[in-house]
Structure formats: C-alpha cells, structure tokens
Design a protein around this motif. Sequence first.
Motif, PDB file in Angstrom:
ATOM      1  N   LEU A 298      61.285  26.869  50.670  1.00 55.13           N
ATOM      2  CA  LEU A 298      60.217  27.504  49.956  1.00 55.13           C
ATOM      3  C   LEU A 298      58.850  27.366  50.573  1.00 55.13           C
ATOM      4  CD1 LEU A 298      61.259  26.453  46.289  1.00 55.13           C
ATOM      5  CD2 LEU A 298      61.787  28.718  47.404  1.00 55.13           C
ATOM      6  N   PRO A 299      58.125  28.423  51.180  1.00 55.75           N
ATOM      7  CA  PRO A 299      57.065  28.383  51.652  1.00 55.75           C
ATOM      8  C   PRO A 299      56.014  28.174  50.750  1.00 55.75           C
ATOM      9  CG  PRO A 299      57.649  30.590  51.419  1.00 55.75           C
ATOM     10  CD  PRO A 299      58.742  29.956  50.938  1.00 55.75           C
TER      11      PRO A 299
ATOM     12  N   LEU B  81      61.081  34.480  47.477  1.00 58.99           N
ATOM     13  CA  LEU B  81      60.124  33.717  48.445  1.00 58.99           C
ATOM     14  C   LEU B  81      61.072  32.920  49.087  1.00 58.99           C
ATOM     15  CD1 LEU B  81      57.890  32.159  45.203  1.00 58.99           C
ATOM     16  CD2 LEU B  81      57.289  33.874  46.779  1.00 58.99           C
ATOM     17  N   SER B  82      62.024  32.405  48.865  1.00 59.83           N
ATOM     18  CA  SER B  82      63.001  31.760  49.635  1.00 59.83           C
ATOM     19  C   SER B  82      63.360  32.036  51.055  1.00 59.83           C
ATOM     20  CB  SER B  82      64.550  31.566  48.888  1.00 59.83           C
ATOM     21  OG  SER B  82      65.335  30.550  49.755  1.00 59.83           O
ATOM     22  N   THR B  83      63.144  31.395  51.999  1.00 60.05           N
ATOM     23  CA  THR B  83      63.685  31.440  53.390  1.00 60.05           C
ATOM     24  C   THR B  83      64.845  30.983  53.962  1.00 60.05           C
ATOM     25  OG1 THR B  83      62.387  29.443  54.157  1.00 60.05           O
ATOM     26  CG2 THR B  83      61.252  31.634  53.881  1.00 60.05           C
ATOM     27  N   ASN B  84      65.448  29.978  52.951  1.00 65.18           N
ATOM     28  CA  ASN B  84      66.619  29.429  53.267  1.00 65.18           C
ATOM     29  C   ASN B  84      67.460  28.923  51.984  1.00 65.18           C
ATOM     30  OD1 ASN B  84      69.077  28.432  54.468  1.00 65.18           O
ATOM     31  ND2 ASN B  84      68.022  26.300  54.992  1.00 65.18           N
TER      32      ASN B  84
ATOM     33  N   HIS C 260      68.075  31.388  46.206  1.00 69.96           N
ATOM     34  CA  HIS C 260      67.852  30.010  46.177  1.00 69.96           C
ATOM     35  C   HIS C 260      68.909  29.117  45.267  1.00 69.96           C
ATOM     36  CE1 HIS C 260      65.210  27.378  48.252  1.00 69.96           C
ATOM     37  NE2 HIS C 260      65.066  26.560  47.386  1.00 69.96           N
ATOM     38  N   ASP C 261      68.930  28.038  45.259  1.00 69.55           N
ATOM     39  CA  ASP C 261      69.931  27.209  44.382  1.00 69.55           C
ATOM     40  C   ASP C 261      69.354  26.158  43.466  1.00 69.55           C
ATOM     41  OD1 ASP C 261      72.664  28.261  45.676  1.00 69.55           O
ATOM     42  OD2 ASP C 261      71.581  27.511  47.491  1.00 69.55           O
TER      43      ASP C 261
ATOM     44  N   GLU D  42      52.054  24.587  45.764  1.00 66.56           N
ATOM     45  CA  GLU D  42      51.892  25.667  45.121  1.00 66.56           C
ATOM     46  C   GLU D  42      52.870  26.859  45.447  1.00 66.56           C
ATOM     47  OE1 GLU D  42      49.649  26.281  42.781  1.00 66.56           O
ATOM     48  OE2 GLU D  42      48.199  24.613  43.175  1.00 66.56           O
ATOM     49  N   GLY D  43      53.497  26.795  46.530  1.00 61.73           N
ATOM     50  CA  GLY D  43      54.823  27.748  46.469  1.00 61.73           C
ATOM     51  C   GLY D  43      55.953  27.444  45.624  1.00 61.73           C
TER      52      GLY D  43
END
Length: 524
Positions: free
Chosen positions: A287-288, A213-216, A221-222, A292-293
């Motif tokens: 997280l988009p 799901l992560s875009t950055n 993700h961290d 809810e995302g």
Amino acid sequence: MSVATSRPPTSTPSRRLAIALLAAATVAAGTVAVPAASAAPPAPLGPTVTRTDKPPTGYAVTFRYRAPDDVQQVHVYGDWFFSRPENIPCQDCGDARPPTEWQPGDVAATPWHILPMRKGPDGVWTFTTPLPAGTFRYAFTHDCANELGTGCTLHDDPANRWQIQPQYPGAPGAVRSTIYVPTSRKFPTYDTGYQAPVARIGRLESRRYTSPLSTNPAGAHDIVVYTPHGYDPDRAEPYPTLYLSHGSGDHSTAWTMQGVAHLILENAIKDRAAQPMVIVSTDFNGLPGGNEGYVDELRNNIFPFVEQNYHVSTRAQDRAFGGFSAGGSRAYTIMYNHTDLFGYHAAWSAGGPAATPTQIDGMKAVTGGIMIGTGLQDRLGNIAENSQRNAAALRAAGVELDEYNVPGVHTWHVWRPLLNHYLRTLTFRATTTSLDVTAAPVGASHHTTVTATATVDAVSTSTSAPSGTVDFSVGDTHLGSAPVHNGVARLRKTLHGELDAPVVARYRGDKLFNGSHSSPVDAR
C-alpha cells in the motif's frame, strides 16, 4: 488444514492428555480427524504436549518431523529462548538460555537459536524439550550451519500448518506453525490461560477485496476476518469491529496465526469480560503512501467491504484499532490525525512522535478510550523508553489513557498480553453518565428532599445494558448509592438544611462496562 493423529495401543492418562492438547492447539486452524485404533500404529507426526510434573516447567513438547531423505541434519527453530530482564541491555542481547534452563522471572527474548533434532530408525526426526506456558512459534531447518538460522530456509510443520497460508506471492512471514502449552499447577510459569484453545470457536477466513491503491496484489488486497462463536448475521444489534495491524515482516495472517487474537477474544467472552465482536486483521504491505496511505485504505476500501459483507456497525464508536511496531506507528497516525475513524485506539511497541496541541485536543474528544503499551525490555530503537515517555507527555497534556506495559522485548510474547488487556479493560466498554437533580424543601423543617436520577448509557453498541451501582455525592459528602436498572439509578435523600453544592453521580462499572461520572449538577 487437516491434522491426523493415531491412538496409541494403550490409552494412558498422559497420552490422552497429549493427544487432546495437540488437537486443541490446532482445532482453531482446521479440522482434527482421529481415525479408529489400529494395531501398534506409529507415533503421529507433529507436536505432542505432555504433562510431566517435573521441573523446570511441568510440561514437555515432543516434535516429530519427516524431512527429505537427502537431508543430513534437521534443527528446530522456535521462539523459546529466555533471559533475565536485567540482562537485556540491547535488542537481540540477553542470556539466550534454552527452555531446559528456564527460570522463574525469565522473559522470552531474542535472538532465536536452532536446536538439533535426532533421526530415529523410522526416519523421523524428533526433539523433546520442556516449555513454559504460552503460545510458541516454531519451524525446521535442513542442513543449516548458522546457529541463529541466518540464511537458512525455514520449513513449517506439515502436520501442524496454519490453515491460512500466504495469500499472494512474496507475502512476508515464514514461521507458520504454533503450539500452545498450558500452565502447570506444580511448576507455575506464566499466566497465559487467556491464549488457550477453546471448545467453541468461530469462523476464520481470508477475504480478498478490490483495492485501487494496492500494488501487491495489483488492484486487490487481503484481510483475515474472524467472526465470533455464535455470530448471527440477523441479530438486531450490529457487531462492533476490532481492526488490527501487524508489524514489519508480517501480513494479515499474523494476528490470528501468531497472535492467536481470536482465541484471546473467545477466552475473554467466555469469562464475560468482553462482548462478541468481529476481528479484521489488515495488511499494510503493498500500500503506497506510508501511514496515511494505510488510513486511506481503511477509509475507502476496507471499511466499505467489511460493512457490506458482515453484520457490523458503521459508527466510529463501534470500531476499535490496535497495532504493534510499524502497526503501532499507524495507530499513532490514526489517534493523532484521524480520531473520527475509531472510538478506541491502541498503540503497542511504538515510540510515537510528540503530539501537537491540535492533536491533543482531538484525543481528548475520543469517545471510547486510548491505550499505550510496550515490552519493558524492548530496546529496538529505544521503544520501551520512548513509549513510556510519550504516554507520560500525553497524560501531562490532559489526555486520558490506559498505559499498560509488560516484561518482554519486541515479540509476540508481549503483544498477546497487550491485546488481552485491551479487550478486557477498554474495547467497547465505555459509558456515559448523565444526571438530573431536583431539590424541594420539606415544609418548615429546614430539611430538603433531593431526588437524583442518573442515566448510564453504553457508548458502543451492545446487546447488554450497563448494570451495577451508582454513587451520589455532594462535594466530599457521600449521599448514598443506588443500583442500575435498565440504565437508570435513582436516589431520594432528605438532607438537614439546603443543598449547598452540586451533585455528582459516579457509575462504578461492571464486568462488561467501565465506570463514568456525570458533570456536577447544581439544583439549588
């Protein structure tokens, strides 16, 4: 992070205390090295806390910082400006008095201001100020002309830099140095001993996990994970887990760097007011899908990673959640729509939307507990008013919750005590009390012998069993009390006449567990 300090040529009590406090303030974030004494070494860089026993606070902090040679003026920028609570009509309004003008009853308020440092002949910039008790964030500016530091680059303290730096490019949050000041007995300010550095500390680590799901960062993700002192990956019982969310402008380091959540936990454990647990500080940036995302990220990616890599329980009743501001908004989404994920919920400094009847029914079924809290002077979007309004509406609808509000605005000086209250009064403390009653007549004497057996169980996984006392009653009549042994309390009582009403057992609770009561049992 490694911080080096030097011994002074003479070791006075005041100097020894200053060095000890500096070491304690940074030991949670790294290793403090103290080299052997040398001939007249220079004073160390970084902050030094000194007990002064002078007004207004009984303690002072000296900051020593070396800037590049071409810098003409250095300012220190910290969250230590104060206001009378009644003088805060709006966000970023108030008296904005510096620490030298601190008064009893003040709250730490925004906005921050810059204060000038003085350059010494050794080229080191210094600044000394009294500070009340607590944890304070600070940074330095170079040649900044704006009183509020607006538009100026903030530089953390290289001699007191937090051990976990931004984990990916563009991670928000710019103030990454903190200092702790103890409470003065002679000039008491705030009761913040629950934030104090501790001698026995666990492990703090940054972890990266796979996240489709992560875009950055893209695809990963961290989180920051804290395992408590004495963490045993092989103990029989898995640990409960506290998941925390930051607010806007922060990321996963915030709750331990600025919020000192790990120190608040260890102090509660030391006081035997909380049991050891794992803390997971999350990051909702990149997280988009909004709230809810974020929930999808918890369910699909964070839970599996944590539960595979740490000895933690997979049961919802062994998970707790807390978030402030934008993280508080996420807390409301979870407690309204996803109560299956957590047994304990806390929403801080967030107004919260009105709950629907379906959402209210879901909250009534929460097995652990719900907390709502705010700073009483938080004017950001009328948060203080809206939080209290929403708590009252939920209570009126029959939702059991713990509302705890403290003086303050939209700052860490509010969120630290809210977390402390959550740990010491709610998280993983829930119990259930069940009751079995038998009643038998005593010959022809018109007496009845009642035997009441109450079983007290912890809702969450624990290495300890509930102790204390259970009170037994029939209507408004107190039958008697009995101690809890191995989760059971038993009372045998002979009554004149028959048992004419249902019996109820009420467990009082103890230092680690909250009270509970049984449903009425009719043994007639």
